[in-house]
Design a protein around this motif. Sequence first.
Motif, PDB file in Angstrom:
ATOM      1  N   ILE A   1       0.850  -1.188   0.000  1.00 45.22           N
ATOM      2  CA  ILE A   1       0.000   0.000   0.000  1.00 45.22           C
ATOM      3  C   ILE A   1       0.887   1.240   0.000  1.00 45.22           C
ATOM      4  CG2 ILE A   1      -1.544   1.377   1.447  1.00 45.22           C
ATOM      5  CD1 ILE A   1      -3.106  -1.003   2.074  1.00 45.22           C
ATOM      6  N   GLU A   2       0.633   2.143  -0.923  1.00 44.80           N
ATOM      7  CA  GLU A   2       1.427   3.360  -1.078  1.00 44.80           C
ATOM      8  C   GLU A   2       0.854   4.490  -0.234  1.00 44.80           C
ATOM      9  OE1 GLU A   2       2.276   6.725  -4.532  1.00 44.80           O
ATOM     10  OE2 GLU A   2       1.926   4.635  -5.136  1.00 44.80           O
ATOM     11  N   ILE A   3       1.684   5.010   0.664  1.00 42.95           N
ATOM     12  CA  ILE A   3       1.338   6.178   1.461  1.00 42.95           C
ATOM     13  C   ILE A   3       2.535   7.125   1.440  1.00 42.95           C
ATOM     14  CG2 ILE A   3       0.772   7.041   3.771  1.00 42.95           C
ATOM     15  CD1 ILE A   3      -0.697   4.470   4.311  1.00 42.95           C
ATOM     16  N   ASN A   4       2.270   8.426   1.308  1.00 44.31           N
ATOM     17  CA  ASN A   4       3.335   9.413   1.225  1.00 44.31           C
ATOM     18  C   ASN A   4       3.152  10.518   2.248  1.00 44.31           C
ATOM     19  OD1 ASN A   4       4.465   8.168  -1.164  1.00 44.31           O
ATOM     20  ND2 ASN A   4       2.759   9.063  -2.316  1.00 44.31           N
ATOM     21  N   ALA A   5       4.265  11.097   2.659  1.00 45.63           N
ATOM     22  CA  ALA A   5       4.263  12.289   3.498  1.00 45.63           C
ATOM     23  C   ALA A   5       4.543  13.481   2.597  1.00 45.63           C
ATOM     24  CB  ALA A   5       5.315  12.175   4.596  1.00 45.63           C
TER      25      ALA A   5
ATOM     26  N   CYS B   1       1.510  16.019   5.549  1.00 47.91           N
ATOM     27  CA  CYS B   1       0.252  15.276   5.609  1.00 47.91           C
ATOM     28  C   CYS B   1       0.440  13.910   4.958  1.00 47.91           C
ATOM     29  CB  CYS B   1      -0.864  16.032   4.878  1.00 47.91           C
ATOM     30  SG  CYS B   1      -1.313  17.606   5.641  1.00 47.91           S
ATOM     31  N   ALA B   2      -0.343  12.948   5.397  1.00 47.69           N
ATOM     32  CA  ALA B   2      -0.344  11.620   4.784  1.00 47.69           C
ATOM     33  C   ALA B   2      -1.270  11.644   3.579  1.00 47.69           C
ATOM     34  CB  ALA B   2      -0.794  10.567   5.782  1.00 47.69           C
ATOM     35  N   THR B   3      -0.725  11.267   2.425  1.00 45.77           N
ATOM     36  CA  THR B   3      -1.505  11.226   1.200  1.00 45.77           C
ATOM     37  C   THR B   3      -1.203   9.909   0.493  1.00 45.77           C
ATOM     38  OG1 THR B   3       0.213  12.275  -0.166  1.00 45.77           O
ATOM     39  CG2 THR B   3      -1.324  13.742   0.983  1.00 45.77           C
ATOM     40  N   GLY B   4      -1.788   9.737  -0.681  1.00 49.01           N
ATOM     41  CA  GLY B   4      -1.452   8.568  -1.484  1.00 49.01           C
ATOM     42  C   GLY B   4      -2.636   7.683  -1.750  1.00 49.01           C
ATOM     43  N   PRO B   5      -2.552   6.892  -2.818  1.00 55.40           N
ATOM     44  CA  PRO B   5      -3.675   6.031  -3.212  1.00 55.40           C
ATOM     45  C   PRO B   5      -3.975   4.928  -2.213  1.00 55.40           C
ATOM     46  CG  PRO B   5      -1.710   5.541  -4.514  1.00 55.40           C
ATOM     47  CD  PRO B   5      -1.410   6.783  -3.741  1.00 55.40           C
ATOM     48  N   GLY B   6      -3.038   4.625  -1.324  1.00 51.61           N
ATOM     49  CA  GLY B   6      -3.260   3.537  -0.382  1.00 51.61           C
ATOM     50  C   GLY B   6      -4.125   3.896   0.804  1.00 51.61           C
TER      51      GLY B   6
ATOM     52  N   GLY C   1       6.572   6.819   1.312  1.00 49.86           N
ATOM     53  CA  GLY C   1       7.414   7.740   0.560  1.00 49.86           C
ATOM     54  C   GLY C   1       7.429   9.128   1.183  1.00 49.86           C
ATOM     55  N   TRP C   2       8.532   9.829   0.993  1.00 49.56           N
ATOM     56  CA  TRP C   2       8.654  11.213   1.464  1.00 49.56           C
ATOM     57  C   TRP C   2       9.639  11.945   0.560  1.00 49.56           C
ATOM     58  CZ3 TRP C   2      13.367  12.795   4.069  1.00 49.56           C
ATOM     59  CH2 TRP C   2      14.286  11.750   4.257  1.00 49.56           C
ATOM     60  N   HIS C   3       9.619  13.265   0.588  1.00 47.94           N
ATOM     61  CA  HIS C   3      10.449  14.046  -0.333  1.00 47.94           C
ATOM     62  C   HIS C   3      11.856  14.166   0.240  1.00 47.94           C
ATOM     63  CE1 HIS C   3      11.416  16.716  -3.571  1.00 47.94           C
ATOM     64  NE2 HIS C   3      11.732  17.703  -2.753  1.00 47.94           N
ATOM     65  N   ALA C   4      12.740  13.303  -0.215  1.00 48.96           N
ATOM     66  CA  ALA C   4      14.114  13.257   0.300  1.00 48.96           C
ATOM     67  C   ALA C   4      15.102  13.730  -0.754  1.00 48.96           C
ATOM     68  CB  ALA C   4      14.450  11.840   0.751  1.00 48.96           C
ATOM     69  N   ARG C   5      14.704  14.746  -1.528  1.00 58.35           N
ATOM     70  CA  ARG C   5      15.599  15.272  -2.548  1.00 58.35           C
ATOM     71  C   ARG C   5      16.011  16.706  -2.186  1.00 58.35           C
ATOM     72  NH1 ARG C   5      16.492  12.381  -6.996  1.00 58.35           N
ATOM     73  NH2 ARG C   5      16.955  14.214  -8.253  1.00 58.35           N
ATOM     74  N   ASP C   6      16.429  17.469  -3.174  1.00 60.08           N
ATOM     75  CA  ASP C   6      17.011  18.793  -2.968  1.00 60.08           C
ATOM     76  C   ASP C   6      18.339  18.628  -2.215  1.00 60.08           C
ATOM     77  OD1 ASP C   6      14.774  19.799  -4.284  1.00 60.08           O
ATOM     78  OD2 ASP C   6      13.683  20.108  -2.418  1.00 60.08           O
TER      79      ASP C   6
ATOM     80  N   ALA D   1       4.302   8.621  12.280  1.00 55.37           N
ATOM     81  CA  ALA D   1       3.736   8.297  13.597  1.00 55.37           C
ATOM     82  C   ALA D   1       2.207   8.316  13.550  1.00 55.37           C
ATOM     83  CB  ALA D   1       4.249   9.277  14.640  1.00 55.37           C
ATOM     84  N   ARG D   2       1.633   9.274  12.835  1.00 57.03           N
ATOM     85  CA  ARG D   2       0.172   9.341  12.737  1.00 57.03           C
ATOM     86  C   ARG D   2      -0.372   8.151  11.940  1.00 57.03           C
ATOM     87  NH1 ARG D   2       1.400  14.915  11.880  1.00 57.03           N
ATOM     88  NH2 ARG D   2       0.925  14.791   9.653  1.00 57.03           N
ATOM     89  N   VAL D   3       0.338   7.773  10.888  1.00 49.85           N
ATOM     90  CA  VAL D   3      -0.085   6.617  10.096  1.00 49.85           C
ATOM     91  C   VAL D   3      -0.040   5.352  10.945  1.00 49.85           C
ATOM     92  CG1 VAL D   3       0.525   5.146   8.136  1.00 49.85           C
ATOM     93  CG2 VAL D   3       0.607   7.632   7.890  1.00 49.85           C
TER      94      VAL D   3
END
Length: 302
Positions: free
Chosen positions: A4-8, A12-17, A90-95, A112-114
């Motif tokens: 299941i895909e979940i992103n930060a 906020c927690a988002t994603g199709p999962g 997943g989370w934004h670990a770039r830049d 933690a909320r998820v």
Amino acid sequence: MPVIEINAIDDCATGPGLAALSTAMRDLSPGAPVVVLVHGYKYSPLHPHANPHDLLFSLSPKRGGRTLSWPRHLGFGRGTRDEGLCIAFGWHARDTIWHAASAAHRAGAVLARVIGELRNQHPGPVDIFAHSLGARVALSCLPTLQSGDIGRMILLSGAEFRTPARTALHTPAGRSAEIVNVISRENDLFDLMFERLMQPPTRFDTAIGTGLPDAPPAWRDLQIDAEATRNTLKSLGFHIPPPARRFCHWSGYLRPGLFALYTAILRDRMPLSALPAAPPAQLPRLIPKARAPLPPLRRVSS
């Protein structure tokens, strides 16, 4: 749905999962594992060519090299009822590395909320499998969780300092969790870069890639480049070859045989006391820590 895909995103927690999470948790077999995967630096669900859900988290990754399927190697995607549930976080670990290091703390709060929501729907604990800065995400989620929320963590070449790691362990969730800290002298260069680029929280602080002395019994340093470690693991049925390179940040999941060990830890609940203790005196750090603290490097704005 084994993965299941979940992103930060934007704290906020988002994603199709998210929409399928309740159904997936309800359909879990009793005792089936729930494992959260957390990637490290350079990956982001917002980047089409560095999306972890197409690479590390995919059951069929799009390219090779350092990319292999974490969920498939941990036993997900086989279609069996008791295989459990895999949360690909997943989370934004770039830049810049500084941006990603700061984002890791915020992603930890989202995680933690998820996990709190997972625990509201499932009586069993949640396990975490994380690499590099993903270890900071994993440890950052502990302070706001409850005792028993986290079962086990496997941290690979963790990009976090010892002081915040110890602080996380002295929380209710940290005291009840069991943690395997997978380390190797192959990661010395990357540990040094992390220590040099980041502002350490305390004087002379070092990365957990050098181990965590005086850690509680539930924390286990596993030094996979040590011959004594590999010999003990071989006696347990896990054949891990010696390092192929002097420096490698990814050997914790690319070295053959290691996923069989991780699966035994997460699925078969192999006692951590059976794992060999890290031998720090046998394999000293290839790149020693400076005798005096160095000022952290900062990016010069253009």
